[in-house]
Design a protein around this motif. Sequence first.
Motif, PDB file in Angstrom:
ATOM      1  N   ALA A 192       0.486  -1.377   0.367  1.00 33.46           N
ATOM      2  CA  ALA A 192      -0.001   0.662  -0.144  1.00 33.46           C
ATOM      3  C   ALA A 192       0.938   1.192  -0.086  1.00 33.46           C
ATOM      4  N   THR A 210     -16.510   1.990  -7.148  1.00 38.51           N
ATOM      5  CA  THR A 210     -16.597   0.292  -6.727  1.00 38.51           C
ATOM      6  C   THR A 210     -17.451   0.169  -5.911  1.00 38.51           C
ATOM      7  N   GLU A 221     -17.168  -4.448   3.672  1.00 39.89           N
ATOM      8  CA  GLU A 221     -16.105  -4.841   2.807  1.00 39.89           C
ATOM      9  C   GLU A 221     -15.252  -3.852   2.940  1.00 39.89           C
ATOM     10  N   THR A 274     -11.501  -3.000   4.022  1.00 39.58           N
ATOM     11  CA  THR A 274     -10.382  -4.253   3.147  1.00 39.58           C
ATOM     12  C   THR A 274     -10.389  -3.647   1.603  1.00 39.58           C
ATOM     13  N   THR A 331      -6.508  -3.413   1.137  1.00 36.78           N
ATOM     14  CA  THR A 331      -5.841  -4.670  -0.432  1.00 36.78           C
ATOM     15  C   THR A 331      -5.808  -3.191  -1.412  1.00 36.78           C
ATOM     16  N   GLY A 332      -6.466  -2.216  -1.853  1.00 35.69           N
ATOM     17  CA  GLY A 332      -5.826  -1.371  -4.029  1.00 35.69           C
ATOM     18  C   GLY A 332      -6.337  -1.607  -4.221  1.00 35.69           C
ATOM     19  N   GLU A 333      -7.862  -2.391  -3.233  1.00 35.63           N
ATOM     20  CA  GLU A 333      -8.457  -2.458  -4.883  1.00 35.63           C
ATOM     21  C   GLU A 333      -9.423  -1.092  -5.234  1.00 35.63           C
TER      22      GLU A 333
END
Lengths: 439, 338
Positions: B21, B80, B86, B89, B93-95
Amino acid sequence: MPDRSRAPGTSIAYVRKDEAPAFSPPVATTGPIGWLRDNLFDSVGNAILTILGILFLVWTIPPVISWLFIDAVYVGDSRDACVVENAGACWAFVYAKFGQFMYGRYPLEERWRVDLTGILLILGLAAAAIPQVPFKRLTMLFLLVVFPVLGFVLLTGGHMDLSAGFWLGFVGLGAVLLAVVLGVCINAGLAPLGPIRDVGLGLLAIALILAVVSFDFGLRPVETQLWGGLLVTLVVAIVGIVASFPIGIMLALGRRSHMPVVRLVSVIFIEFWRGVPLITVLFMSSVMLPLFLPEGVNFDKLLRALIGVALFASAYMAEVVRGGLQAIPKGQYEAANAMGLSYWQGMGLIILPQALKLVIPGIVNTFIGLFKDTSLVLIIGLFDLLGIVTLNFSDSNWASPNTPATGFIFAAFVFWIFCFSMSRYSIYMEKRLHRGHAR
Amino acid sequence: MTSKILPIVFGAALGVAATAASAATLDDVKAKGFVQCGSNTGLAGFAAPDDKGEWNGIDVDVCRAIAAAIFDDPKAVKFTPLTAKERFTALQTGEVDVLVRNTTWTMSRDTTLGLNFAGVNYYDGQGFMVRKSLDVTSALELSGASVCVQTGTTTELNLTDYFKANGMEYKPVVFEKLEEVNAAYDANRCDVYTTDASGLYSIRLQLTNPGDHMVLPEIISKEPLGPVVRQGDDQWFNLVRWTLFAMINAEEMGVTMANVEEMKGSDNPNVKRLLGVDGKFGEAIGLSNDWAARIIKHVGNYGEVFDRNVGPNTPLGIARGVNALWSKGGLQYAPPIR
């Protein structure tokens, strides 16, 4: 002395020559009244139940009808139309959002691609499902091989970015596979030409599919994040159904296999996937999986859902099919063996056709359950039909007391259409395949 | 043995996530050409789709502002939709690059999750809604009222505290689900409805006669909502934080979507610095110097964003209240650009 001078045809004794005209039956036993007495009022208890039932219908139906249709608002472009006094269902909301309910946020100018995919699917399915249509083999080839590739390219835009390294790896792997086949054949003293040709053709087919998928047809890529509505529901359900059927049959056969490893693996797979709730699987795939992957490696969310749903449904399907296999008398298995059929021939020609026919209701039950379970993808941020309907309740431009109810009724209706059609088709198939026991 | 290995594996996985990250988010974003933004899965006025399926809302506009600052294109953003569970997280996690999902800034979230709150784009808090016919103008007049509330929430606890602190009596009418609370209030089973103020406004739209209800001015809890970024990337943190500040400063200086080009010729040194006419403030956060001008041109200043999405002229009709500028009696305050 008898009087013989009577005219012929007359007699003292009255002998009837033709049937007396029948009395009409008592009014109370025929016609609508008779039907009512027989079916609705044949005892005091039933009479009371009938009256209560009628009262209940009178009490519930008119308000529902008037809410749904008479007081409903059909035209309007914002919530103002739907917040009038005593307004019924807000169909204007469904009308305004219909595109989203069907396609999600799929770009407007690209929606013809979804339509085209849908039409191809309907044509293929119709050709496969109606017995009178010829070319069944070609149709199945289209549905199972051509259509998935075509659908993938149309929906995502194709042009998958397969690197040169990938192709190199593919060729290398293919060469290794061919060498292994060759080695095995020589080792076993078989003619290597046949198997080599089969494997080679298989590899060629895969290469062709990959080439098509990675070819640039000039379609604009549409990422799955933008998919939604009925499109997502159908993609998840159809992929789940198509994948779970063969996997389920394999697992069912595996579970009844005499080979301990195969049996153990099948049992573990089935019991694991049946033992965890689908919602947990989806949740794991969206919350835990990314933690274990290196950053930048991102699994497509829809793909995660598809894999989860397919594996999950396979486990259920396996148990349904196993039920069918167990219902086949042992004599059938023995007969297959006695005829000298190999395991696969025996299964394919004798056991499975009977077993699958027996469990059609169970199979369709699983399919319908799967179709409705697709709504769970909402928890990983994918919007299926129900998800996108609920999402649009948050549009303050449309929020009104009747909007949620209208949206839910619409979603329920669409789900019902699909599930009901599946159920009808299954009944038709049962009747068609049930020749042997028909009375 | 397993019991010892497992935590290590988990720890290592999290460690990877944490170190990864720290890579420069801005470079990644520039390379891929868009900002990946974590948004709500649907909340009126904050993140909701319109008839065409475009996301709108006060949270969504923060994402668009970031995209406008970097790419001069408010559409260079992908959303997103994330559920409450969610969201962290996905950010860790870089989503997603930034999380703008009506997330309350609390100490534990700020200090233990490896995240940083970049500012506050909406000051929310628990409020009360009553029927206008009740003739109440302040929550302090609610003694003896029956109050509809969702059970097992902090809302319920805040409610108890508030009435106790003010020496008032009340009759709680509790429900498990939000829909049940709505129905009960609509059916007149209680006098008062309490939940977060932004929620009250959207619930009001779903009542039979929205016009008959009003939200009282008292806010009894602190729920500052703001954008969140990963810890350890100060450049990206600064960019998000100053995007927000630029919007607030622009409102204070009267720079709007309509007059931004004209204002570039202004003599006011504050405006000149904001719009990149003077100084090199944009370069310090890795952007061009007209970064703020781009934000205002495409998305507007804070006041415009507020009015467009939740303000009095929208169906939600939320008054500025504590979200007014500090100079107008509110809490929205941005440090100067100099």
